[in-house]
Scaffold this motif. Structure first.
Motif, PDB file in Angstrom:
ATOM      1  N   THR A  58       3.241   7.000   2.830  1.00  0.00           N
ATOM      2  CA  THR A  58       4.064   6.549   1.749  1.00  0.00           C
ATOM      3  C   THR A  58       5.441   5.533   2.161  1.00  0.00           C
ATOM      4  N   LEU A  59       6.361   5.435   1.216  1.00  0.00           N
ATOM      5  CA  LEU A  59       7.399   4.445   1.980  1.00  0.00           C
ATOM      6  C   LEU A  59       8.430   5.257   2.967  1.00  0.00           C
ATOM      7  N   MET A 114       7.578   7.328   5.101  1.00  0.00           N
ATOM      8  CA  MET A 114       6.790   7.431   6.373  1.00  0.00           C
ATOM      9  C   MET A 114       6.956   5.953   6.983  1.00  0.00           C
ATOM     10  N   GLY A 115       6.938   5.098   6.316  1.00  0.00           N
ATOM     11  CA  GLY A 115       7.087   3.809   6.529  1.00  0.00           C
ATOM     12  C   GLY A 115       8.585   3.590   7.358  1.00  0.00           C
ATOM     13  N   LEU A 116       9.626   3.980   6.471  1.00  0.00           N
ATOM     14  CA  LEU A 116      10.964   4.118   6.890  1.00  0.00           C
ATOM     15  C   LEU A 116      10.911   4.529   8.300  1.00  0.00           C
ATOM     16  N   TYR A 117      10.333   5.737   8.584  1.00  0.00           N
ATOM     17  CA  TYR A 117      10.214   6.430   9.795  1.00  0.00           C
ATOM     18  C   TYR A 117       9.582   5.562  10.991  1.00  0.00           C
ATOM     19  N   ILE A 118       8.553   4.595  10.401  1.00  0.00           N
ATOM     20  CA  ILE A 118       7.737   3.827  11.448  1.00  0.00           C
ATOM     21  C   ILE A 118       8.814   2.698  11.999  1.00  0.00           C
ATOM     22  N   VAL A 119       9.513   1.797  10.941  1.00  0.00           N
ATOM     23  CA  VAL A 119      10.449   1.225  11.266  1.00  0.00           C
ATOM     24  C   VAL A 119      11.633   1.658  12.228  1.00  0.00           C
ATOM     25  N   ALA A 129      17.933  -2.029   5.607  1.00  0.00           N
ATOM     26  CA  ALA A 129      17.316  -2.682   4.309  1.00  0.00           C
ATOM     27  C   ALA A 129      16.305  -1.919   3.684  1.00  0.00           C
ATOM     28  N   LEU A 130      15.330  -1.570   4.413  1.00  0.00           N
ATOM     29  CA  LEU A 130      14.293  -0.731   3.893  1.00  0.00           C
ATOM     30  C   LEU A 130      14.624   0.715   3.356  1.00  0.00           C
ATOM     31  N   ALA A 131      15.673   1.169   3.956  1.00  0.00           N
ATOM     32  CA  ALA A 131      16.170   2.552   3.227  1.00  0.00           C
ATOM     33  C   ALA A 131      16.950   2.272   1.905  1.00  0.00           C
ATOM     34  N   LEU A 132      17.630   1.073   1.759  1.00  0.00           N
ATOM     35  CA  LEU A 132      18.075   0.643   0.374  1.00  0.00           C
ATOM     36  C   LEU A 132      16.909   0.583  -0.632  1.00  0.00           C
ATOM     37  N   ILE A 133      15.819  -0.143  -0.098  1.00  0.00           N
ATOM     38  CA  ILE A 133      14.668  -0.173  -1.151  1.00  0.00           C
ATOM     39  C   ILE A 133      14.145   0.990  -1.269  1.00  0.00           C
ATOM     40  N   VAL A 134      14.059   2.151  -0.557  1.00  0.00           N
ATOM     41  CA  VAL A 134      13.435   3.446  -0.824  1.00  0.00           C
ATOM     42  C   VAL A 134      14.360   4.099  -1.726  1.00  0.00           C
ATOM     43  N   THR A 135      15.659   3.963  -1.514  1.00  0.00           N
ATOM     44  CA  THR A 135      16.582   4.673  -2.336  1.00  0.00           C
ATOM     45  C   THR A 135      16.699   4.015  -3.776  1.00  0.00           C
ATOM     46  N   ARG A 171       0.661  -1.112  -0.057  1.00  0.00           N
ATOM     47  CA  ARG A 171       0.002   0.050   0.071  1.00  0.00           C
ATOM     48  C   ARG A 171       0.877   1.236   0.042  1.00  0.00           C
ATOM     49  N   GLN A 172       2.076   1.067   0.971  1.00  0.00           N
ATOM     50  CA  GLN A 172       2.583   2.469   1.013  1.00  0.00           C
ATOM     51  C   GLN A 172       3.557   2.684  -0.439  1.00  0.00           C
ATOM     52  N   LEU A 173       3.808   1.620  -1.032  1.00  0.00           N
ATOM     53  CA  LEU A 173       4.582   1.651  -2.246  1.00  0.00           C
ATOM     54  C   LEU A 173       3.603   2.490  -3.518  1.00  0.00           C
TER      55      LEU A 173
END
Length: 291
Positions: A239-240, A242-247, A260-266, A82-84
Protein backbone atom coordinates in the motif's frame (compact mmCIF):
# COMPACT_ATOMS: atom_id res chain seq x y z
CA UNK A 1 -26.20 54.65 47.52
CA UNK A 2 -22.79 53.55 48.75
CA UNK A 3 -23.88 49.91 48.76
CA UNK A 4 -25.22 50.29 45.20
CA UNK A 5 -21.94 51.86 44.04
CA UNK A 6 -19.93 49.06 45.67
CA UNK A 7 -22.19 46.45 44.06
CA UNK A 8 -21.82 48.12 40.65
CA UNK A 9 -18.06 48.27 41.01
CA UNK A 10 -18.02 44.57 41.90
CA UNK A 11 -20.06 43.74 38.80
CA UNK A 12 -17.69 45.77 36.60
CA UNK A 13 -14.66 44.02 38.09
CA UNK A 14 -16.29 40.63 37.48
CA UNK A 15 -17.05 41.53 33.86
CA UNK A 16 -13.52 42.84 33.37
CA UNK A 17 -12.09 39.64 34.86
CA UNK A 18 -14.28 37.49 32.57
CA UNK A 19 -13.19 39.51 29.51
CA UNK A 20 -9.54 39.10 30.48
CA UNK A 21 -9.94 35.35 30.94
CA UNK A 22 -11.84 35.15 27.65
CA UNK A 23 -9.05 36.97 25.79
CA UNK A 24 -6.39 34.81 27.40
CA UNK A 25 -8.27 31.69 26.33
CA UNK A 26 -8.50 33.02 22.77
CA UNK A 27 -4.77 33.73 22.72
CA UNK A 28 -4.04 30.28 24.16
CA UNK A 29 -6.30 28.64 21.54
CA UNK A 30 -4.50 30.51 18.75
CA UNK A 31 -1.08 29.50 20.11
CA UNK A 32 -2.15 25.85 20.43
CA UNK A 33 -3.69 25.93 16.96
CA UNK A 34 -0.48 27.29 15.45
CA UNK A 35 1.57 24.69 17.33
CA UNK A 36 -0.68 21.91 15.99
CA UNK A 37 -0.65 23.29 12.44
CA UNK A 38 3.11 23.91 12.26
CA UNK A 39 4.07 20.27 11.47
CA UNK A 40 1.58 20.30 8.58
CA UNK A 41 3.08 23.56 7.31
CA UNK A 42 6.57 22.06 7.63
CA UNK A 43 5.40 19.06 5.60
CA UNK A 44 4.03 21.37 2.90
CA UNK A 45 7.20 23.45 2.92
CA UNK A 46 9.44 20.39 2.73
CA UNK A 47 7.47 19.00 -0.21
CA UNK A 48 8.22 21.97 -2.45
CA UNK A 49 11.76 23.05 -1.48
CA UNK A 50 14.96 22.01 -3.19
CA UNK A 51 17.40 19.49 -1.76
CA UNK A 52 19.82 22.28 -0.79
CA UNK A 53 17.12 24.24 1.05
CA UNK A 54 15.87 21.28 3.05
CA UNK A 55 19.40 20.66 4.36
CA UNK A 56 20.13 24.36 4.97
CA UNK A 57 21.07 25.49 8.48
CA UNK A 58 19.46 27.61 9.81
CA UNK A 59 16.32 26.20 8.22
CA UNK A 60 14.55 28.00 5.41
CA UNK A 61 10.99 28.74 6.53
CA UNK A 62 9.85 30.17 3.20
CA UNK A 63 11.23 28.48 0.08
CA UNK A 64 12.72 30.72 -2.58
CA UNK A 65 10.90 28.82 -5.34
CA UNK A 66 8.20 26.18 -5.43
CA UNK A 67 8.81 23.04 -7.46
CA UNK A 68 6.82 19.85 -8.00
CA UNK A 69 9.90 17.84 -8.97
CA UNK A 70 9.91 16.20 -5.53
CA UNK A 71 6.49 14.68 -6.21
CA UNK A 72 7.54 13.36 -9.62
CA UNK A 73 10.74 11.80 -8.28
CA UNK A 74 9.00 10.26 -5.25
CA UNK A 75 6.27 8.72 -7.42
CA UNK A 76 8.85 7.35 -9.85
CA UNK A 77 10.65 5.53 -7.03
CA UNK A 78 7.63 3.30 -6.29
CA UNK A 79 4.86 1.57 -8.22
CA UNK A 80 2.48 4.39 -7.33
CA UNK A 81 -0.60 3.40 -9.34
CA UNK A 82 -0.58 -0.20 -8.06
CA UNK A 83 0.01 0.86 -4.45
CA UNK A 84 -2.76 3.45 -4.71
CA UNK A 85 -5.14 0.76 -6.00
CA UNK A 86 -4.08 -1.61 -3.22
CA UNK A 87 -4.81 1.06 -0.60
CA UNK A 88 -8.21 1.83 -2.09
CA UNK A 89 -9.15 -1.84 -2.54
CA UNK A 90 -8.42 -2.46 1.14
CA UNK A 91 -9.84 0.68 2.73
CA UNK A 92 -13.18 0.86 0.86
CA UNK A 93 -14.54 -2.59 1.85
CA UNK A 94 -13.08 -2.12 5.34
CA UNK A 95 -14.98 1.14 5.84
CA UNK A 96 -18.21 -0.25 4.36
CA UNK A 97 -18.14 -3.43 6.47
CA UNK A 98 -17.13 -1.51 9.58
CA UNK A 99 -20.05 0.92 9.27
CA UNK A 100 -22.54 -1.90 8.58
CA UNK A 101 -21.47 -4.30 11.32
CA UNK A 102 -20.91 -1.73 14.07
CA UNK A 103 -24.25 -0.04 13.34
CA UNK A 104 -25.98 -3.45 13.48
CA UNK A 105 -24.33 -4.21 16.82
CA UNK A 106 -24.98 -0.73 18.23
CA UNK A 107 -28.65 -0.93 17.25
CA UNK A 108 -29.02 -4.36 18.86
CA UNK A 109 -27.34 -3.37 22.12
CA UNK A 110 -29.33 -0.13 22.36
CA UNK A 111 -32.85 -1.08 21.26
CA UNK A 112 -33.32 -4.85 21.21
CA UNK A 113 -34.02 -7.04 24.22
CA UNK A 114 -32.27 -10.42 24.30
CA UNK A 115 -30.82 -12.68 27.02
CA UNK A 116 -27.56 -11.55 28.64
CA UNK A 117 -27.46 -8.37 26.59
CA UNK A 118 -25.42 -6.54 29.24
CA UNK A 119 -22.90 -9.37 29.49
CA UNK A 120 -22.37 -9.52 25.73
CA UNK A 121 -21.95 -5.76 25.54
CA UNK A 122 -19.42 -5.87 28.39
CA UNK A 123 -17.48 -8.57 26.53
CA UNK A 124 -17.39 -6.47 23.38
CA UNK A 125 -16.23 -3.38 25.28
CA UNK A 126 -13.64 -5.40 27.19
CA UNK A 127 -11.81 -6.06 23.92
CA UNK A 128 -10.83 -2.39 23.92
CA UNK A 129 -8.53 -3.12 26.88
CA UNK A 130 -6.53 -5.72 24.93
CA UNK A 131 -3.44 -4.37 23.16
CA UNK A 132 -3.32 -5.34 19.50
CA UNK A 133 -0.04 -7.20 20.11
CA UNK A 134 -1.87 -9.67 22.37
CA UNK A 135 -4.11 -10.94 19.57
CA UNK A 136 -1.63 -10.50 16.73
CA UNK A 137 -0.07 -14.00 16.80
CA UNK A 138 -3.38 -15.94 17.23
CA UNK A 139 -5.00 -13.80 14.54
CA UNK A 140 -2.09 -14.27 12.14
CA UNK A 141 -2.04 -18.02 12.81
CA UNK A 142 -5.79 -18.26 12.22
CA UNK A 143 -5.78 -16.34 8.95
CA UNK A 144 -2.72 -18.21 7.70
CA UNK A 145 -4.27 -21.61 8.45
CA UNK A 146 -7.44 -20.54 6.63
CA UNK A 147 -5.42 -19.35 3.64
CA UNK A 148 -6.55 -15.75 4.13
CA UNK A 149 -3.21 -14.07 4.84
CA UNK A 150 -2.70 -11.01 2.67
CA UNK A 151 -5.35 -8.51 1.67
CA UNK A 152 -8.30 -10.54 3.09
CA UNK A 153 -6.73 -10.45 6.56
CA UNK A 154 -6.90 -6.64 6.48
CA UNK A 155 -10.60 -6.60 5.54
CA UNK A 156 -12.21 -9.64 7.20
CA UNK A 157 -12.05 -8.35 10.83
CA UNK A 158 -14.41 -5.55 9.84
CA UNK A 159 -17.07 -8.11 8.93
CA UNK A 160 -17.43 -8.97 12.64
CA UNK A 161 -18.69 -6.20 14.93
CA UNK A 162 -16.14 -6.63 17.72
CA UNK A 163 -13.41 -7.35 15.18
CA UNK A 164 -14.22 -4.15 13.34
CA UNK A 165 -13.84 -1.86 16.32
CA UNK A 166 -15.45 -2.15 19.75
CA UNK A 167 -15.21 1.60 20.26
CA UNK A 168 -17.42 2.18 17.23
CA UNK A 169 -19.98 -0.25 18.63
CA UNK A 170 -20.00 1.71 21.87
CA UNK A 171 -20.18 5.05 20.06
CA UNK A 172 -23.13 4.05 17.88
CA UNK A 173 -24.93 2.40 20.81
CA UNK A 174 -24.74 5.67 22.73
CA UNK A 175 -26.13 7.52 19.74
CA UNK A 176 -28.96 4.99 19.23
CA UNK A 177 -29.93 5.43 22.87
CA UNK A 178 -30.66 9.13 22.27
CA UNK A 179 -33.50 8.14 19.90
CA UNK A 180 -36.86 7.91 21.73
CA UNK A 181 -38.36 4.44 22.02
CA UNK A 182 -41.72 5.92 21.02
CA UNK A 183 -40.49 6.05 17.41
CA UNK A 184 -39.87 2.31 17.45
CA UNK A 185 -43.24 1.60 19.04
CA UNK A 186 -45.04 3.73 16.45
CA UNK A 187 -43.19 1.96 13.62
CA UNK A 188 -44.07 -1.45 15.07
CA UNK A 189 -47.74 -0.47 15.24
CA UNK A 190 -47.54 0.42 11.54
CA UNK A 191 -46.22 -3.06 10.81
CA UNK A 192 -42.49 -2.34 10.44
CA UNK A 193 -40.05 -5.07 11.42
CA UNK A 194 -36.72 -4.68 13.17
CA UNK A 195 -34.69 -4.43 9.98
CA UNK A 196 -37.04 -1.92 8.39
CA UNK A 197 -36.94 0.22 11.54
CA UNK A 198 -33.15 0.04 11.48
CA UNK A 199 -32.93 0.91 7.79
CA UNK A 200 -35.68 3.51 7.39
CA UNK A 201 -35.75 5.22 10.80
CA UNK A 202 -32.55 4.61 12.73
CA UNK A 203 -29.88 5.07 10.08
CA UNK A 204 -31.10 8.49 8.85
CA UNK A 205 -31.22 9.74 12.45
CA UNK A 206 -27.66 8.68 13.24
CA UNK A 207 -26.05 9.92 10.03
CA UNK A 208 -23.52 12.18 11.87
CA UNK A 209 -22.33 9.24 13.96
CA UNK A 210 -22.06 7.00 10.88
CA UNK A 211 -19.91 9.63 9.18
CA UNK A 212 -17.70 9.78 12.28
CA UNK A 213 -17.27 6.00 12.15
CA UNK A 214 -16.54 6.10 8.42
CA UNK A 215 -13.98 8.90 8.86
CA UNK A 216 -12.15 7.19 11.70
CA UNK A 217 -12.23 3.84 9.88
CA UNK A 218 -10.84 5.42 6.73
CA UNK A 219 -8.06 7.28 8.54
CA UNK A 220 -7.06 4.28 10.66
CA UNK A 221 -6.99 1.86 7.74
CA UNK A 222 -5.51 4.22 5.15
CA UNK A 223 -2.57 5.12 7.40
CA UNK A 224 -2.04 1.62 8.78
CA UNK A 225 1.52 0.36 8.45
CA UNK A 226 1.93 -2.24 11.16
CA UNK A 227 -0.65 -4.77 9.95
CA UNK A 228 0.15 -4.21 6.28
CA UNK A 229 3.79 -4.96 7.04
CA UNK A 230 2.76 -8.18 8.82
CA UNK A 231 0.29 -9.52 6.26
CA UNK A 232 1.43 -8.15 2.90
CA UNK A 233 4.46 -10.17 1.82
CA UNK A 234 4.51 -9.49 -1.92
CA UNK A 235 5.62 -6.09 -3.17
CA UNK A 236 2.75 -6.17 -5.67
CA UNK A 237 0.35 -5.98 -2.68
CA UNK A 238 2.06 -3.05 -0.94
CA UNK A 239 0.00 0.00 0.00
CA UNK A 240 1.01 3.67 -0.12
CA UNK A 241 2.25 3.81 3.51
CA UNK A 242 4.57 0.91 2.69
CA UNK A 243 5.70 2.74 -0.43
CA UNK A 244 6.50 5.73 1.78
CA UNK A 245 8.56 3.41 3.97
CA UNK A 246 10.47 2.21 0.90
CA UNK A 247 11.34 5.77 -0.15
CA UNK A 248 12.30 6.69 3.40
CA UNK A 249 14.52 3.62 3.71
CA UNK A 250 16.67 4.40 0.67
CA UNK A 251 20.30 5.12 1.44
CA UNK A 252 20.40 8.42 -0.42
CA UNK A 253 19.31 11.55 1.54
CA UNK A 254 15.90 12.25 -0.03
CA UNK A 255 13.96 13.98 2.76
CA UNK A 256 12.18 16.30 0.36
CA UNK A 257 10.87 13.32 -1.63
CA UNK A 258 9.75 11.57 1.56
CA UNK A 259 7.81 14.70 2.57
CA UNK A 260 6.26 14.99 -0.89
CA UNK A 261 5.06 11.39 -0.81
CA UNK A 262 3.91 11.80 2.80
CA UNK A 263 1.81 14.76 1.68
CA UNK A 264 0.24 12.63 -1.06
CA UNK A 265 -0.56 9.88 1.46
CA UNK A 266 -1.99 12.41 3.95
CA UNK A 267 -4.05 14.38 1.43
CA UNK A 268 -7.07 11.99 1.25
CA UNK A 269 -7.39 11.98 5.05
CA UNK A 270 -7.33 15.79 5.16
CA UNK A 271 -9.78 16.03 2.28
CA UNK A 272 -12.30 13.65 3.83
CA UNK A 273 -11.95 15.34 7.21
CA UNK A 274 -12.69 18.80 5.83
CA UNK A 275 -15.59 17.49 3.73
CA UNK A 276 -17.18 15.74 6.72
CA UNK A 277 -16.05 18.19 9.38
CA UNK A 278 -19.57 19.42 10.10
CA UNK A 279 -20.88 15.91 10.70
CA UNK A 280 -17.69 14.92 12.51
CA UNK A 281 -18.09 17.68 15.12
CA UNK A 282 -21.85 17.09 15.39
CA UNK A 283 -21.37 13.37 15.89
CA UNK A 284 -18.72 13.79 18.58
CA UNK A 285 -20.85 16.39 20.37
CA UNK A 286 -24.07 14.39 20.38
CA UNK A 287 -22.85 10.85 20.92
CA UNK A 288 -22.50 11.04 24.70
CA UNK A 289 -25.76 12.85 25.49
CA UNK A 290 -27.47 9.80 26.97
CA UNK A 291 -26.50 6.49 28.41
Amino acid sequence: MAATAIHGAGIRRTKARKKTIHRLLIVLSIVLGLAMAFPLYWLLRGSFVSHAEILARPPVFFPSAFSIDNFKRAIDRIDFSRQLWNSVSIVVPYVVFNVITTSFAGYAFAKLRFPLRGMWFALVISTMMLPSAVTLIPQYSLFTSLGLAGKPALIIPAIFCAGGNAYFVFLLRQFFMTIPDELLEAAKIDGAGYFRIYLKIMLPLIRPALIVVALFSFINNWNDFFYTMIYLKKEADYTLPMGLYIVNGMRIPNYEQVMALALIVTAPCLAFFFIGNKYFVEGIALTGIKG
